[in-house]
Design an enzyme around this catalytic site. Structure first.
Site, PDB file in Angstrom:
ATOM      1  CG  ASP A  34      -1.952  -0.966   1.174  1.00  0.00           C
ATOM      2  OD1 ASP A  34      -1.801  -1.802   0.150  1.00  0.00           O
ATOM      3  OD2 ASP A  34      -2.961  -1.220   2.054  1.00  0.00           O
ATOM      4  CG  PHE A  37      -1.303   2.226  -4.990  1.00  0.00           C
ATOM      5  CD1 PHE A  37      -1.470   1.509  -6.054  1.00  0.00           C
ATOM      6  CD2 PHE A  37      -2.063   2.828  -4.417  1.00  0.00           C
ATOM      7  CE1 PHE A  37      -2.573   1.736  -6.725  1.00  0.00           C
ATOM      8  CE2 PHE A  37      -3.178   3.405  -5.138  1.00  0.00           C
ATOM      9  CZ  PHE A  37      -3.420   2.724  -6.546  1.00  0.00           C
ATOM     10  CD  GLU A 113     -25.871 -12.905 -14.357  1.00  0.00           C
ATOM     11  OE1 GLU A 113     -25.852 -11.754 -14.196  1.00  0.00           O
ATOM     12  OE2 GLU A 113     -25.496 -13.635 -15.616  1.00  0.00           O
ATOM     13  CE  LYS A 115     -33.347  -9.532  -7.931  1.00  0.00           C
ATOM     14  NZ  LYS A 115     -32.721  -8.080  -7.667  1.00  0.00           N
ATOM     15  CG  ASP A 117     -30.001  -6.418  -1.450  1.00  0.00           C
ATOM     16  OD1 ASP A 117     -30.671  -5.688  -2.349  1.00  0.00           O
ATOM     17  OD2 ASP A 117     -30.243  -6.781  -0.389  1.00  0.00           O
ATOM     18  CE1 TYR A 224     -27.431  -5.808 -14.084  1.00  0.00           C
ATOM     19  CE2 TYR A 224     -26.472  -5.881 -11.955  1.00  0.00           C
ATOM     20  CZ  TYR A 224     -27.093  -5.367 -12.955  1.00  0.00           C
ATOM     21  OH  TYR A 224     -28.109  -4.389 -12.609  1.00  0.00           O
ATOM     22  CE  LYS A 287     -29.100 -11.467 -15.999  1.00  0.00           C
ATOM     23  NZ  LYS A 287     -27.786 -10.630 -16.119  1.00  0.00           N
ATOM     24  CE  LYS A 311     -36.524 -10.460  -4.034  1.00  0.00           C
ATOM     25  NZ  LYS A 311     -36.147  -9.198  -3.832  1.00  0.00           N
ATOM     26  CB  CYS A 405     -38.329   5.080  34.285  1.00  0.00           C
ATOM     27  SG  CYS A 405     -37.036   5.583  33.301  1.00  0.00           S
ATOM     28  CB  CYS A 408     -35.788   8.701  36.098  1.00  0.00           C
ATOM     29  SG  CYS A 408     -37.227   8.434  35.314  1.00  0.00           S
ATOM     30  CB  CYS A 423     -40.561   7.015  31.531  1.00  0.00           C
ATOM     31  SG  CYS A 423     -39.700   8.328  32.795  1.00  0.00           S
ATOM     32  CB  CYS A 429     -36.634  10.516  32.569  1.00  0.00           C
ATOM     33  SG  CYS A 429     -35.965   8.901  31.949  1.00  0.00           S
TER      34      CYS A 429
HETATM   35  S1  IVH Z   1     -29.863  -8.232 -15.211  1.00  0.00           S
HETATM   36  C1  IVH Z   1     -33.552  -6.917 -17.345  1.00  0.00           C
HETATM   37  N1  IVH Z   1     -28.692  -9.129 -13.442  1.00  0.00           N
HETATM   38  O1  IVH Z   1     -31.726  -6.447  -9.775  1.00  0.00           O
HETATM   39  C2  IVH Z   1     -32.405  -7.074 -16.577  1.00  0.00           C
HETATM   40  N2  IVH Z   1     -29.775  -7.523 -12.619  1.00  0.00           N
HETATM   41  O2  IVH Z   1     -34.621  -6.693 -10.606  1.00  0.00           O
HETATM   42  C3  IVH Z   1     -32.027  -6.659 -15.507  1.00  0.00           C
HETATM   43  N3  IVH Z   1     -29.747  -7.185 -10.172  1.00  0.00           N
HETATM   44  O3  IVH Z   1     -31.982  -3.406 -11.263  1.00  0.00           O
HETATM   45  C4  IVH Z   1     -30.730  -6.752 -15.092  1.00  0.00           C
HETATM   46  N4  IVH Z   1     -28.071  -8.534  -9.496  1.00  0.00           N
HETATM   47  O4  IVH Z   1     -30.024  -3.793  -9.984  1.00  0.00           O
HETATM   48  C5  IVH Z   1     -29.299  -8.334 -13.480  1.00  0.00           C
HETATM   49  N5  IVH Z   1     -27.048 -10.585 -11.779  1.00  0.00           N
HETATM   50  C6  IVH Z   1     -27.926  -9.521 -11.955  1.00  0.00           C
HETATM   51  C7  IVH Z   1     -28.191  -8.871 -11.025  1.00  0.00           C
HETATM   52  C8  IVH Z   1     -29.250  -7.911 -11.388  1.00  0.00           C
HETATM   53  C9  IVH Z   1     -28.738  -7.542  -9.053  1.00  0.00           C
HETATM   54  C10 IVH Z   1     -30.436  -6.035 -10.073  1.00  0.00           C
HETATM   55  C11 IVH Z   1     -30.355  -4.750 -10.833  1.00  0.00           C
HETATM   56  C12 IVH Z   1     -31.726  -4.490 -11.335  1.00  0.00           C
HETATM   57  C13 IVH Z   1     -32.407  -5.536 -10.452  1.00  0.00           C
HETATM   58  C14 IVH Z   1     -33.625  -6.180 -11.377  1.00  0.00           C
END
Ligand code: IVH
Length: 680
Positions: A34, A37, A113, A115, A117, A224, A287, A311, A405, A408, A423, A429
């Site tokens: 680091d 860098f 893949e 999802k 968050d 993605y 997909k 999900k 409480c 107090c 309280c 308090c």
């Molecule tokens: S594909 C129409 N791939 O999920 C295709 N989305 O509900 C939509 N997200 O707004 C995007 N991981 O923010 C895709 N591997 C993934 C994802 C992903 C998270 C989120 C993305 C999107 C929301 C769709």
């Protein structure tokens, strides 16, 4: 150094730093320390400052930010950023596959893949240069947050390899668990409100006005989907693998398969791996791989027919109840908290969970030492969802809510129509007094940020402040030299807070500056129950002075459009208390803003009681400016259409679904000239 030499060195340093960034943030395998860098980076920053003619917006030196954006320009997406249809059921995944087989007449290759968050981002590259980053927004238009996104180290600013000349890539920005905990620790120490979960903190970070603040947040981004005319392949998976070679971070957790069983294996494997992953995921995305097949399958109004998100349910764990403690808030409400045997859950260690009120304790039938089910959904705040009753020892006694409480000793009361005990000793308090002061100084109220949480406590414990009015009589010498050591707690280190010269000066200046805070925020700062920021604004604009608010009766209050009986009762109760009157007098004497200045109050409230939704873009005004105009003339602006909406103010590219809904529900649609006509 001659200019040409400087140019050569800048190019060389940029090249090296880009490679090291990639090694560290994308490949997770740094080859220099680091320190080394930082030395290279410092040299580059120095040279770019000395020779600004060679500085480039995509130079690695720009990762530290520094650009301030007040209003993020709105940008229309070339192709809309749609959402995914969601399911929690495996049957629906099977149905999804059957429908696709029927539509395509065969089983396609699927890509599975994670999802992520976080928050979605779309980034445009031209000739390999990072050009623009835009948030998802409403799917059609988003905010241009380029300066902020440039600071995220794992996002390449210059592509390498054989990349297309024009390219849009989409991905998810997120905060890994470690980074999230670090930020919250820092916020806690600074007395700032904590982020509820990594997703909130990522989306908050992306929209910050100061990009150098964003640079301090350890954000990450995984891509993605790839869009553009000259992509190397006509399929999703293959393009993603190529994008890895151009410098993008692509997930390691990805498979391509025709076989449904493999899809389920991937789902189960990832659900199992989820607690160990260093970031939040909320499911798996499936997909169709081939672009032509995707085209054939098409879209519904909101989401593609070629993809679905499976999900995961909220994560669960079981752990033992150690004890129940009780916290008293600024309004006197008493919240029971379960102290738990520490248990790992969704990336953090859970030690406590709120039990909210006495009814929940009764409903759970909570007993000493119970084995509990704890769950963490979208929020990082854990929830107790059940008790494993068969595990309970025969002699375990039930948990009884306290009568007095904990701070107090006053006997607790409960209103019939409210769940919380409280309280009633609001005048004396300690946590109530400290809580009121903390609320008073908070950012959205009087904004005295030099007085973080720990400092209020010191002033209170030393008898310097007993009410917010005391803040305004503090003298430099009263507080200089005060200090307190806060012992180590959980994962926080021991820390010492002391009032040295500079700190003391900042506090005194901060208090003085708060005398300029406008009346509506002073009204909010008083902490009247049920009077949040919006209600405070409405009351301030309607009554124009504290005296008028204080002498308003129930009728006069309920007469105001947005004020209901509960708020009105609370306001009347608050001002009928003699101590309140005394406090207001002291604050008036101190010089706080207790009315709306004359010139402002003469603005005709032409839009009083009218609610607007603003959509689309306007030639000479930003959306924020228009919203300000609406509020200035007494109107209200909200983001979504409802029964209360009076007008939809539509600019260019206004959301088609909004227009449709407004037409259907008979909400008047205005263009800008028609709106300006209303103000005449
Ligand atoms: S594909 C129409 N791939 O999920 C295709 N989305 O509900 C939509 N997200 O707004 C995007 N991981 O923010 C895709 N591997 C993934 C994802 C992903 C998270 C989120 C993305 C999107 C929301 C769709």
């Amino acid at each position: 150094m001659k200019a040409e030499e400087a140019k050569l060195r800048i190019d060389e340093l940029s090249r090296q730093l880009r490679q090291h960034n990639h090694n560290y943030y994308v490949l997770s395998s740094p080859v220099i320390s680091d320190y080394e860098f930082d030395m290279l980076l410092e040299e580059l920053i120095r040279l770019e400052t000395e020779y600004p003619q060679f500085s480039d917006p995509n130079s690695p030196a720009k990762r530290i930010g520094g650009v301030i954006t007040k209003d993020f320009p709105t940008v229309t997406h070339k192709t809309p950023m749609l959402s995914l249809s969601n399911t929690y059921s495996e049957e629906e995944i099977i149905a999804f596959g059957q429908r696709i087989r029927k539509d395509l007449d065969k089983d396609p290759d699927y890509v599975c893949e994670l999802k992520y968050d976080g928050v979605a981002i779309s980034i445009t590259y031209e000739q390999g240069n990072f050009i623009r980053a835009v948030t998802r927004g409403d799917g059609t238009q988003g905010d241009d947050v380029t300066a902020n996104i440039r600071t995220i180290r794992s996002i390449p600013l210059l592509l390498h390899g054989d990349h297309p000349q024009e390219l849009e890539i989409r991905g998810e920005i997120f905060l890994p668990h470690k980074g999230f905990e670090k930020i919250n620790r820092e916020r806690e120490e600074a007395g700032e409100p904590l982020f509820a979960n990594p997703r909130n903190s990522a989306s908050g970070s992306v929209k910050m006005q100061d990009s150098s603040e964003v640079a301090k947040r350890p954000l990450d981004c995984i891509f993605y989907s790839i869009h553009g005319k000259n992509l190397p392949f006509d399929s999703h998976y293959e393009n993603l693998m190529e994008a890895k070679k151009w410098g993008f971070k692509i997930s390691e957790y990805i498979i391509k398969t025709k076989d449904q069983q493999q899809i389920f294996n991937f789902i189960h494997e990832m659900e199992g791996a989820r607690p160990e992953l260093p970031f939040d995921i909320d499911g798996v995305v499936i997909k169709v791989n081939d672009f032509l097949q995707q085209q054939d399958l098409g879209f519904t109004a909101k989401s593609p027919r070629w993809a679905i998100a499976y999900k995961f349910m909220a994560e669960q764990a079981t752990t033992r109840l150690l004890s129940v403690s009780y916290q008293v808030g600024r309004t006197g409400a008493v919240t029971p908290v379960a102290n738990l045997e520490p248990v790992p859950l969704a990336g953090t260690i859970v030690k406590r969970a709120s039990l909210h009120n006495a009814d929940i304790i009764t409903k759970l039938d909570l007993h000493d030492g119970d084995l509990l089910q704890v769950e963490k959904g979208g929020d990082i705040i854990p929830k107790i969802t059940g008790v494993v009753k068969k595990d309970r020892k025969a002699d375990a006694g039930p948990i009884h809510f306290i009568d007095e409480c904990p701070d107090c000793g006053t006997k607790l009361l409960k209103h019939e129509d409210e769940a919380a005990h409280f309280c009633p000793n609001d005048a004396a308090c300690p946590p109530q007094i400290k809580g009121r002061i903390e609320h008073f100084i908070s950012r959205r109220a009087m904004d005295i940020d030099s007085l973080g949480e720990g400092k209020v406590e010191i002033l209170y414990e030393n008898g310097i402040i007993r009410s917010v009015a005391d803040l305004y009589t503090i003298k430099y010498n009263d507080i200089l030299g005060l200090e307190k050591v806060y012992p180590a707690e959980d994962d926080k280190k021991e820390r010492k807070v002391s009032f040295k010269d500079k700190t003391t000066e900042n506090i005194i200046n901060g208090i003085r500056a708060s005398l300029k805070v406008p009346f509506e925020r002073v009204l909010f700062a008083l902490g009247i129950r049920h009077v949040g920021e919006t209600v405070a604004k409405i009351l301030a604009r309607h009554f124009k002075s504290i005296d008028a608010v204080a002498s308003a009766n129930m009728e006069a209050l309920i007469d105001i459009h947005e004020i209901g009986e509960k708020i009105a009762r609370s306001v009347v109760d608050y001002f009928s208390n003699p101590e309140t009157r005394e406090l207001i007098n002291l604050l008036k004497e101190a010089g706080l803003q207790m009315n709306i200045p004359e010139n402002e109050s003469t603005i005709p409230q032409l839009l009083d009681g009218k609610t607007f939704v603003v959509s689309g873009t306007f030639d000479d005004h930003s959306r924020d400016e228009i919203k300000e105009m609406i509020e200035h003339y007494g109107g209200k602006s909200t983001t979504s259409l409802s029964a209360k909406t009076n007008y939809l103010l539509a600019g260019a590219n206004a959301g088609p679904s909004k227009l449709e809904k407004a037409e259907k529900s008979g909400i008047e649609i205005l263009d800008l000239p028609q709106f300006l006509e209303l103000l005449k």
